[in-house]
Design an enzyme around this catalytic site. Structure first.
Site, short mmCIF file in Angstrom:
data_model
loop_
_atom_site.label_atom_id
_atom_site.label_comp_id
_atom_site.label_asym_id
_atom_site.label_seq_id
_atom_site.Cartn_x
_atom_site.Cartn_y
_atom_site.Cartn_z
N ARG A 76 39.18 -6.73 0.83
CA ARG A 76 39.31 -7.23 -0.55
C ARG A 76 38.34 -8.37 -0.77
O ARG A 76 37.96 -9.06 0.18
CB ARG A 76 40.73 -7.79 -0.78
CG ARG A 76 41.83 -6.79 -0.87
CD ARG A 76 43.13 -7.50 -1.28
NE ARG A 76 43.59 -8.44 -0.26
CZ ARG A 76 44.28 -8.11 0.82
NH1 ARG A 76 44.58 -6.84 1.04
NH2 ARG A 76 44.66 -9.02 1.69
N ASN B 147 45.80 -20.67 -2.63
CA ASN B 147 46.39 -21.20 -1.40
C ASN B 147 47.38 -22.34 -1.64
O ASN B 147 48.22 -22.64 -0.79
CB ASN B 147 45.30 -21.68 -0.42
CG ASN B 147 44.60 -20.56 0.31
OD1 ASN B 147 43.47 -20.72 0.77
ND2 ASN B 147 45.24 -19.40 0.42
N ASP C 53 39.32 -14.82 7.33
CA ASP C 53 40.72 -14.39 7.24
C ASP C 53 41.27 -14.09 8.63
O ASP C 53 40.55 -13.61 9.50
CB ASP C 53 40.79 -13.13 6.35
CG ASP C 53 42.21 -12.86 5.87
OD1 ASP C 53 43.10 -13.72 6.08
OD2 ASP C 53 42.43 -11.79 5.28
C1 FPP Z 1 42.84 -17.37 6.21
O1 FPP Z 1 43.75 -17.18 7.24
C2 FPP Z 1 42.23 -18.68 6.29
C3 FPP Z 1 42.49 -19.72 5.44
C4 FPP Z 1 43.45 -19.64 4.33
C5 FPP Z 1 41.85 -21.01 5.57
C6 FPP Z 1 40.49 -21.09 6.19
C7 FPP Z 1 40.40 -22.40 6.83
C8 FPP Z 1 39.77 -22.66 7.98
C9 FPP Z 1 38.97 -21.65 8.71
C10 FPP Z 1 39.88 -23.97 8.62
C11 FPP Z 1 39.24 -25.14 7.97
C12 FPP Z 1 37.89 -24.96 7.42
C13 FPP Z 1 36.88 -25.87 7.47
C14 FPP Z 1 35.69 -25.66 6.60
C15 FPP Z 1 36.90 -27.05 8.34
P1 FPP Z 1 45.24 -16.84 6.86
O2 FPP Z 1 46.06 -18.06 7.04
O3 FPP Z 1 45.32 -16.21 5.51
O4 FPP Z 1 45.56 -15.80 8.00
P2 FPP Z 1 46.58 -14.57 7.93
O5 FPP Z 1 46.09 -13.66 6.83
O6 FPP Z 1 46.44 -13.98 9.29
O7 FPP Z 1 47.93 -15.15 7.66
#
Ligand code: FPP
Length: 247
Positions: free
Chosen positions: A199, A73, A25
Site C-alpha cells: 500500500r 499515527n 514498515d
Molecule cells: C512502522 O512499523 C513504523 C513506524 C510507524 C515508525 C517508523 C519509525 C522508525 C523507523 C523509528 C524512528 C525514525 C527515525 C527517523 C529516527 P509499525 O509499528 O507499523 O510495524 P507493524 O506494522 O509491524 O506493527
C-alpha cells in the site's frame, strides 16, 4: 521535462534512483516475533534508518525520503505515541552529528508543530546544522499525510487567487508542485515499502505519480544495505515509460 522524467542518474552502470522514498514498515511485528515491547522494534527501526542513510550515500542516491510518523499515527495507543515521539526527539538531539559526519542534509516534511514548540525548534536547529551538507539529502516525514499536503497546497493557491496575484487559468501542475512541501525536490523515482504490505498509505501521493514501487518482505529493523541494493537493482531492470509507448 518533469522532475519524474529526469529520474535516473547513471553511475557506471544501471540507473540508480535520483530520489528514493521508503515506507518503513514492520517494527511492531519485528518486536512481537521476539517477544519484545513495540518500543524496542521502533528503536531497532531507528538503527536501520542510520544504516540506510549510510548505504544510500554509498550508492550515490542524492535524495532519500523516509516515512517516520504519519498523520494517522497519532491514533496509536498513547504509550506508543510517546515512545515514538521520544525516539524522534532523541535522534534529533543526539544523532545530528552523525548526519553531519555523513554529509547528510536533513529536512523535515509534514506538520512539525504537531510535536510541540520545543520539538519544532529542535527540528529547525537540526535542519540548520546540516544545511551545508551535500552528499545526500535526507527528508523525514513527520506527522505527514499526502492528502493533507495536497489540501494545504490548494489552500495556498486559493489564497493567491483571492489576493489577485494568480489567475485560475494559470494554475497548472508546476503551480501545484511549487506549493507542495517538496517544492524544489525531484519526485521520487523509486518507492520501497518493507514488511510485505503493498500500500502507499497516504505517502507522497502527488510526488509518486510515476515512481516505481518495490515491496520487500523484510521487516524494517532487518533492512540492510543488501535489501537496498536489491531494490535498486530491480529499479534498474524496470522499463520506465511515463505513459508513453516506447519503440
Ligand atoms: C512502522 O512499523 C513504523 C513506524 C510507524 C515508525 C517508523 C519509525 C522508525 C523507523 C523509528 C524512528 C525514525 C527515525 C527517523 C529516527 P509499525 O509499528 O507499523 O510495524 P507493524 O506494522 O509491524 O506493527
Amino acid at each position: 521535462m518533469s522532475a519524474a522524467q529526469q529520474a535516473a542518474v547513471t553511475a557506471d552502470g544501471p540507473p540508480i534512483p535520483l530520489h528514493l522514498a521508503i515506507i518503513m514498515d514492520g517494527n511492531g511485528r519485528w518486536a512481537a516475533a521476539r517477544g519484545l515491547p513495540r518500543a524496542l522494534g521502533h528503536k531497532a527501526g531507528a538503527e536501520a534508518v542510520k544504516r540506510t542513510v549510510e548505504a544510500a550515500g554509498e550508492l550515490g542516491i542524492p535524495w532519500l525520503t523516509l516515512f517516520a510518523f504519519s498523520s494517522e499515527n497519532w491514533r496509536r495507543p498513547p504509550d506508543e505515541v510517546r515512545d515514538l515521539t521520544g525516539l524522534l526527539r532523541h535522534y534529533l538531539r543526539h544523532e545530528v552529528q552523525t548526519l553531519v559526519e555523513r554529509g547528510a542534509r536533513l529536512r523535515i516534511i509534514g506538520d512539525r508543530h504537531a510535536f510541540g514548540a520545543e520539538t519544532a525548534a529542535e527540528i529547525l536547529r537540526a535542519e540548520d546544522l546540516t544545511a551545508g551538507n551535500t552528499r545526500i539529502n535526507v527528508n523525514v516525514a513527520l506527522s505527514y499525510g499526502g492528502r493533507a499536503e495536497i489540501a494545504e497546497a490548494a489552500r495556498a493557491i486559493a489564497r493567491r487567487v483571492a489576493e489577485g496575484t494568480l489567475s485560475p487559468d494559470a494554475i497548472d501542475e508546476t503551480t501545484v508542485a511549487r506549493h507542495m512541501q517538496t517544492a524544489g525536490i525531484p519526485d521520487p523515482d523509486l518507492l520501497i515499502r518493507t514488511s510485505g504490505e503493498q500500500r502507499i498509505s497516504n505517502f507522497l501521493l502527488w510526488q509518486c505519480a510515476y515512481a516505481e514501487l518495490v515491496f520487500q518482505d523484510v521487516l524494517w529493523p532487518d533492512f540492510t544495505a543488501e535489501h537496498l541494493a536489491a531494490a535498486v537493482a530491480e529499479f534498474g531492470r524496470r522499463e520506465r515509460r511515463y505513459g508513453a509507448r516506447v519503440g
